[in-house]
Design an enzyme around this catalytic site. Structure first.
Site, PDB file in Angstrom:
ATOM      1  N   GLN A 128       0.877  -1.174   0.000  1.00 59.14           N
ATOM      2  CA  GLN A 128       0.000   0.000   0.000  1.00 59.14           C
ATOM      3  C   GLN A 128       0.908   1.215   0.000  1.00 59.14           C
ATOM      4  O   GLN A 128       1.464   1.590   1.026  1.00 59.14           O
ATOM      5  CB  GLN A 128      -0.925   0.007   1.213  1.00 59.14           C
ATOM      6  CG  GLN A 128      -1.781   1.260   1.335  1.00 59.14           C
ATOM      7  CD  GLN A 128      -2.627   1.540   0.094  1.00 59.14           C
ATOM      8  OE1 GLN A 128      -3.149   0.624  -0.535  1.00 59.14           O
ATOM      9  NE2 GLN A 128      -2.757   2.803  -0.268  1.00 59.14           N
ATOM     10  N   GLN A 130       0.212   4.465  -1.282  1.00 59.17           N
ATOM     11  CA  GLN A 130      -0.352   5.792  -1.061  1.00 59.17           C
ATOM     12  C   GLN A 130      -0.342   6.099   0.444  1.00 59.17           C
ATOM     13  O   GLN A 130      -0.612   5.209   1.252  1.00 59.17           O
ATOM     14  CB  GLN A 130      -1.788   5.851  -1.581  1.00 59.17           C
ATOM     15  CG  GLN A 130      -2.346   7.270  -1.707  1.00 59.17           C
ATOM     16  CD  GLN A 130      -3.768   7.298  -2.224  1.00 59.17           C
ATOM     17  OE1 GLN A 130      -4.615   6.531  -1.782  1.00 59.17           O
ATOM     18  NE2 GLN A 130      -4.045   8.163  -3.173  1.00 59.17           N
ATOM     19  N   GLY A 276     -10.887   0.604  -0.728  1.00 56.27           N
ATOM     20  CA  GLY A 276     -10.334   0.197  -2.006  1.00 56.27           C
ATOM     21  C   GLY A 276      -9.150   1.076  -2.347  1.00 56.27           C
ATOM     22  O   GLY A 276      -8.992   2.171  -1.805  1.00 56.27           O
ATOM     23  N   MET A 277      -8.294   0.585  -3.215  1.00 54.19           N
ATOM     24  CA  MET A 277      -7.164   1.360  -3.701  1.00 54.19           C
ATOM     25  C   MET A 277      -7.124   1.204  -5.213  1.00 54.19           C
ATOM     26  O   MET A 277      -7.107   0.086  -5.737  1.00 54.19           O
ATOM     27  CB  MET A 277      -5.850   0.884  -3.067  1.00 54.19           C
ATOM     28  CG  MET A 277      -4.631   1.675  -3.524  1.00 54.19           C
ATOM     29  SD  MET A 277      -4.732   3.414  -3.059  1.00 54.19           S
ATOM     30  CE  MET A 277      -3.746   4.155  -4.363  1.00 54.19           C
ATOM     31  N   GLU A 278      -7.069   2.351  -5.896  1.00 49.66           N
ATOM     32  CA  GLU A 278      -7.318   2.423  -7.319  1.00 49.66           C
ATOM     33  C   GLU A 278      -6.152   2.022  -8.201  1.00 49.66           C
ATOM     34  O   GLU A 278      -6.043   2.496  -9.347  1.00 49.66           O
ATOM     35  CB  GLU A 278      -7.735   3.854  -7.679  1.00 49.66           C
ATOM     36  CG  GLU A 278      -6.651   4.920  -7.446  1.00 49.66           C
ATOM     37  CD  GLU A 278      -6.681   5.576  -6.077  1.00 49.66           C
ATOM     38  OE1 GLU A 278      -6.124   6.679  -5.935  1.00 49.66           O
ATOM     39  OE2 GLU A 278      -7.257   4.985  -5.143  1.00 49.66           O
ATOM     40  N   HIS A 302     -16.210   3.726  -7.366  1.00 45.59           N
ATOM     41  CA  HIS A 302     -15.277   4.794  -6.985  1.00 45.59           C
ATOM     42  C   HIS A 302     -13.877   4.499  -7.524  1.00 45.59           C
ATOM     43  O   HIS A 302     -13.226   5.369  -8.113  1.00 45.59           O
ATOM     44  CB  HIS A 302     -15.229   4.930  -5.461  1.00 45.59           C
ATOM     45  CG  HIS A 302     -14.356   6.042  -4.987  1.00 45.59           C
ATOM     46  ND1 HIS A 302     -14.814   7.332  -4.805  1.00 45.59           N
ATOM     47  CD2 HIS A 302     -13.035   6.074  -4.664  1.00 45.59           C
ATOM     48  CE1 HIS A 302     -13.820   8.102  -4.400  1.00 45.59           C
ATOM     49  NE2 HIS A 302     -12.730   7.350  -4.300  1.00 45.59           N
ATOM     50  N   GLU A 303     -13.401   3.266  -7.310  1.00 43.68           N
ATOM     51  CA  GLU A 303     -12.053   2.926  -7.777  1.00 43.68           C
ATOM     52  C   GLU A 303     -11.982   2.937  -9.303  1.00 43.68           C
ATOM     53  O   GLU A 303     -10.963   3.321  -9.880  1.00 43.68           O
ATOM     54  CB  GLU A 303     -11.622   1.568  -7.215  1.00 43.68           C
ATOM     55  CG  GLU A 303     -11.748   1.419  -5.699  1.00 43.68           C
ATOM     56  CD  GLU A 303     -11.183   2.581  -4.914  1.00 43.68           C
ATOM     57  OE1 GLU A 303     -10.210   3.221  -5.370  1.00 43.68           O
ATOM     58  OE2 GLU A 303     -11.708   2.876  -3.824  1.00 43.68           O
ATOM     59  N   HIS A 306     -11.515   6.435 -10.602  1.00 47.05           N
ATOM     60  CA  HIS A 306     -10.122   6.872 -10.520  1.00 47.05           C
ATOM     61  C   HIS A 306      -9.348   6.571 -11.808  1.00 47.05           C
ATOM     62  O   HIS A 306      -8.307   7.196 -12.056  1.00 47.05           O
ATOM     63  CB  HIS A 306      -9.416   6.177  -9.351  1.00 47.05           C
ATOM     64  CG  HIS A 306      -9.462   6.935  -8.067  1.00 47.05           C
ATOM     65  ND1 HIS A 306      -8.943   8.200  -7.931  1.00 47.05           N
ATOM     66  CD2 HIS A 306      -9.957   6.601  -6.850  1.00 47.05           C
ATOM     67  CE1 HIS A 306      -9.107   8.613  -6.683  1.00 47.05           C
ATOM     68  NE2 HIS A 306      -9.729   7.677  -6.012  1.00 47.05           N
ATOM     69  N   GLU A 325      -9.637  13.075  -5.416  1.00 42.54           N
ATOM     70  CA  GLU A 325     -10.768  12.466  -4.733  1.00 42.54           C
ATOM     71  C   GLU A 325     -12.092  13.207  -4.927  1.00 42.54           C
ATOM     72  O   GLU A 325     -13.142  12.580  -4.960  1.00 42.54           O
ATOM     73  CB  GLU A 325     -10.450  12.315  -3.238  1.00 42.54           C
ATOM     74  CG  GLU A 325      -9.292  11.367  -2.954  1.00 42.54           C
ATOM     75  CD  GLU A 325      -9.540   9.937  -3.432  1.00 42.54           C
ATOM     76  OE1 GLU A 325     -10.674   9.625  -3.861  1.00 42.54           O
ATOM     77  OE2 GLU A 325      -8.609   9.125  -3.384  1.00 42.54           O
ATOM     78  N   ASP A 382      -1.064  11.130   5.939  1.00 45.51           N
ATOM     79  CA  ASP A 382      -1.923  10.153   6.610  1.00 45.51           C
ATOM     80  C   ASP A 382      -2.617  10.755   7.831  1.00 45.51           C
ATOM     81  O   ASP A 382      -3.717  10.325   8.203  1.00 45.51           O
ATOM     82  CB  ASP A 382      -1.112   8.933   7.052  1.00 45.51           C
ATOM     83  CG  ASP A 382      -0.660   8.065   5.888  1.00 45.51           C
ATOM     84  OD1 ASP A 382      -1.163   8.273   4.760  1.00 45.51           O
ATOM     85  OD2 ASP A 382       0.205   7.195   6.097  1.00 45.51           O
ATOM     86  N   TYR A 390     -12.725  14.587  -0.520  1.00 45.62           N
ATOM     87  CA  TYR A 390     -13.736  13.802  -1.234  1.00 45.62           C
ATOM     88  C   TYR A 390     -15.042  14.600  -1.353  1.00 45.62           C
ATOM     89  O   TYR A 390     -15.541  14.835  -2.458  1.00 45.62           O
ATOM     90  CB  TYR A 390     -14.037  12.504  -0.492  1.00 45.62           C
ATOM     91  CG  TYR A 390     -12.926  11.494  -0.438  1.00 45.62           C
ATOM     92  CD1 TYR A 390     -12.986  10.323  -1.193  1.00 45.62           C
ATOM     93  CD2 TYR A 390     -11.832  11.666   0.402  1.00 45.62           C
ATOM     94  CE1 TYR A 390     -11.993   9.360  -1.132  1.00 45.62           C
ATOM     95  CE2 TYR A 390     -10.824  10.715   0.470  1.00 45.62           C
ATOM     96  CZ  TYR A 390     -10.905   9.566  -0.295  1.00 45.62           C
ATOM     97  OH  TYR A 390      -9.906   8.633  -0.232  1.00 45.62           O
ATOM     98  N   ARG A 559      -9.754  -2.078   8.428  1.00 43.93           N
ATOM     99  CA  ARG A 559     -10.085  -0.922   7.603  1.00 43.93           C
ATOM    100  C   ARG A 559     -10.169   0.328   8.485  1.00 43.93           C
ATOM    101  O   ARG A 559     -10.912   0.370   9.463  1.00 43.93           O
ATOM    102  CB  ARG A 559     -11.398  -1.160   6.881  1.00 43.93           C
ATOM    103  CG  ARG A 559     -11.769  -0.084   5.879  1.00 43.93           C
ATOM    104  CD  ARG A 559     -13.061  -0.451   5.155  1.00 43.93           C
ATOM    105  NE  ARG A 559     -13.491   0.615   4.261  1.00 43.93           N
ATOM    106  CZ  ARG A 559     -14.632   0.596   3.564  1.00 43.93           C
ATOM    107  NH1 ARG A 559     -15.435  -0.457   3.663  1.00 43.93           N
ATOM    108  NH2 ARG A 559     -14.960   1.606   2.775  1.00 43.93           N
ATOM    109  N   MET A 560      -9.419   1.360   8.127  1.00 52.61           N
ATOM    110  CA  MET A 560      -9.332   2.552   8.971  1.00 52.61           C
ATOM    111  C   MET A 560     -10.671   3.256   9.109  1.00 52.61           C
ATOM    112  O   MET A 560     -10.916   3.928  10.114  1.00 52.61           O
ATOM    113  CB  MET A 560      -8.274   3.509   8.426  1.00 52.61           C
ATOM    114  CG  MET A 560      -6.861   2.959   8.526  1.00 52.61           C
ATOM    115  SD  MET A 560      -5.602   4.175   8.094  1.00 52.61           S
ATOM    116  CE  MET A 560      -5.955   4.442   6.360  1.00 52.61           C
TER     117      MET A 560
END
Length: 610
Positions: A128, A130, A276-278, A302-303, A306, A325, A382, A390, A559-560
């Site tokens: 990861q 980003q 998710g990560m695009e 959403h992804e 992107h 975003e 972060d 967003y 998941r944060m």
């Protein structure tokens, strides 16, 4: 020219990296990557050349043509945000080979032992990168202002397989030409090399791979879904995302051709810190988006969005993150509206509106981070990650659409994407393009207030939808003890319940929370958006009845979006000592199953409230 990004050592006077060839030996026993990075610059350079690194050991730097050493230095006192400056002394050189190794503490990597995986038989690792974590995986100009092409050779155990956000070339045995075999000639038995190529220039944060025991299912002509090799998980994921090709086609109608050839999906273990990560060609997803009713497709939308806004056109630095975003949230909702109808899109907007208000409250003492264009000098991205770029970004674009009309705005969007694709831009570049293509817009909308002002501008608005207004009204009635009737919620899915819970009054009693749950079993929902929203409300009103469910949730997912509200609710109340003790115990027991990025978020919450 000095540094071009507050989060990078990259200097504007130095040439950009044009291409990299990365040979990576993945050592699952030591939880490190031994790497060789062959770097090609856009032009020859003489003098200091700066690269970003964090927790990397640099073994050597060699001129790749003359095979002569290149002097280098690694700063001995790392910057707490940017990491360590790797400075090379170049003499009319345009390519060089860096030999290095990562650390087990690399923030870009999560190594999972077999007991931490679904099948509990093989290890797993995923990346990861980003926002600024690529530098802990390979030395780089780790700023979205610099884009590069790459090839990658992953040397892995032969009983595992690799996927990557790149075009797969082949899987083959190692041979002596592979740099990843130079240090391990005796350890190549039982290993394979997976080769990948990324033909388009991407920013470093989109570099991504995963290695484990993987299976896949075909869900469309351009899409496979991958996960740990579990037939039940793969079948559930394939069913959830069966409409992906329809989403891609709607995206192409709105925004132009899909440039990345493939749109594959990887469902990662529960520790993945994002929804998710695009990553281009290979989107990474949390398993919590598999809800059994195909509504997880909204995260996929959403992804996918992107692919145009973020991956094709990228913010020049995290200070302009809304360009990624905000545009993508707008594009996602246009795709959702086309596929699922305007009611679904309005619920999505309403949930986002509530999330924006919550994060504005979170930053009430740091209003700089309620701006779209903000100053992040000395700030880790972060630490200020939020819904502001967003949702405020979405509101800004929605405001422009309302002003000029949807047909004119659609034409503008297509021209914007075609003009800046495969480029990185800043807010001013966007505003200049907007004013040039929609003359007089600055007289109709206060563009400076929207991009540089704090809070929510007065011309932002909630969705004008009868369904949305009815749900909010029902939530308002809860303070008077009125729960929604069974007939009023008979057709509700997760989105409706999430919106309802997010709009409940703050001053509710534990007994009311228990009554609501006894009737609708929200604490047992398989939809984590609903479950976590309910548990957050229960904790906030002092209801300890659900601590067991909170524990299962915080130990079951990383998941944060879920960790942040639950841990914050447990420790925020200065008088709730039981909650603080409970939170600290939970974290000590769950920490090793959280991604390093998520660990940092939870520890920041503790630092603020404990």
């Amino acid at each position: 020219m000095g540094e071009i990004d507050p989060h990078s050592f990259t200097k504007g006077s130095e040439p950009a990296i044009d291409e990299m060839s990365l040979s990576l030996y993945l050592d699952f026993c030591k939880c490190i990557v031994e790497g060789w990075a062959l770097v090609r610059l856009a032009r020859p350079h003489t003098g200091p050349f700066s690269l970003d690194s964090r927790s990397l050991s640099i073994h050597s730097v060699v001129d790749s043509e003359r095979q002569t050493p290149i002097p280098f230095s690694l700063s001995s006192s790392p910057d707490p945000i940017k990491g360590s400056l790797l400075s090379l002394s170049l003499c009319n050189q345009s390519s060089f080979l860096i030999s290095y190794s990562t650390s087990p503490s690399s923030s870009a990597l999560q190594w999972l032992l077999p007991p931490q995986t679904l099948n509990k038989s093989h290890p797993f690792v995923y990346t990861q990168c980003q926002a600024i974590h690529a530098r802990s995986l390979f030395p780089s100009q780790d700023t979205p202002s610099r884009r590069f092409r790459f090839s990658a050779f992953l040397n892995i155990p032969s009983h595992l397989s690799a996927v990557m956000a790149a075009r797969h070339v082949l899987r083959r045995p190692p041979h002596s030409r592979d740099p990843s075999s130079w240090s391990h000639p005796q350890h190549q038995h039982g290993r394979v090399v997976e080769e990948f190529v990324m033909d388009h220039p991407i920013p470093p944060y989109l570099f991504a791979f995963a290695v484990g025991q993987l299976g896949n299912r075909v869900v469309g002509p351009r899409t496979r879904v991958y996960s740990e090799d579990s037939p039940s998980l793969l079948d559930s994921a394939a069913a959830e995302f069966s409409g992906t090709e329809y989403l891609i086609r709607e995206g192409e109608k709105l925004f132009g051709s899909y440039e990345w050839e493939r749109f594959d999906l990887l469902v990662l273990p529960p520790s993945f810190p994002y929804g998710g990560m695009e990553n281009p060609r290979m989107v990474f997803l949390t398993p919590t988006v598999i809800k059994g009713d195909a509504t997880g497709a909204q995260v996929v939308a959403h992804e996918l969005a992107h692919s145009w806004t973020g991956n094709l056109i990228t913010n020049i630095s995290n200070e302009h993150f809304w360009l990624n975003e905000g545009f993508t949230t707008y594009a996602e909702r246009r795709i959702v509206e086309a596929v699922q109808g305007p009611h679904s899109a309005s619920l999505n907007i309403g949930i986002g509106w509530r999330g924006l208000q919550q994060d504005l409250d979170r930053f009430k003492d740091h209003l700089e981070f309620t701006k779209l264009k903000n100053n992040q000098q000395g700030i880790h991205p972060d630490d200020v990650y939020s819904q502001v770029p967003y949702e405020k970004g979405f509101q800004f674009l929605w405001r422009i659409e309302r002003q000029v009309g949807r047909p004119a705005f659609d034409e503008f969007l297509k021209k914007y994407i075609a003009t800046f694709k495969f480029k990185s831009i800043d807010t001013q570049t966007f505003l200049d393009f907007l004013k040039a293509n929609i003359p007089g817009i600055e007289k109709q909308i206060d563009l400076v207030l929207w991009t540089e002002g704090t809070g929510i501008p007065p011309d932002a608005c909630e969705p004008d939808s009868s369904l949305y207004k009815n749900i909010v009204s029902l939530a308002d009635d809860f303070i008077n003890g009125r729960m929604p009737r069974d007939d009023e919620v008979a057709d509700w899915q997760g989105q409706q319940w999430e919106l309802y819970l997010d709009n409940l009054p703050k001053s509710i009693q534990p007994s009311q929370v228990i009554d609501l749950d006894s009737r609708y079993k929200l604490s047992e929902s398989k939809d984590y958006e609903v479950k976590v929203s309910f548990l957050q409300r229960a904790i906030s009103c002092g209801c300890k009845t659900y601590y067991n469910e909170v524990e299962k949730t915080l130990k079951g997912v990383g998941r944060m979006k879920y960790l942040r509200p639950l841990y914050t609710a447990l420790v925020k109340d200065s008088g709730n000592e039981d909650g603080k003790v409970f939170a600290k115990r939970l974290y000590s027991e769950a920490r090793e199953c959280y991604h390093p990025i998520a660990q940092g978020v939870v520890e920041a919450i503790f630092a603020k409230h404990l």
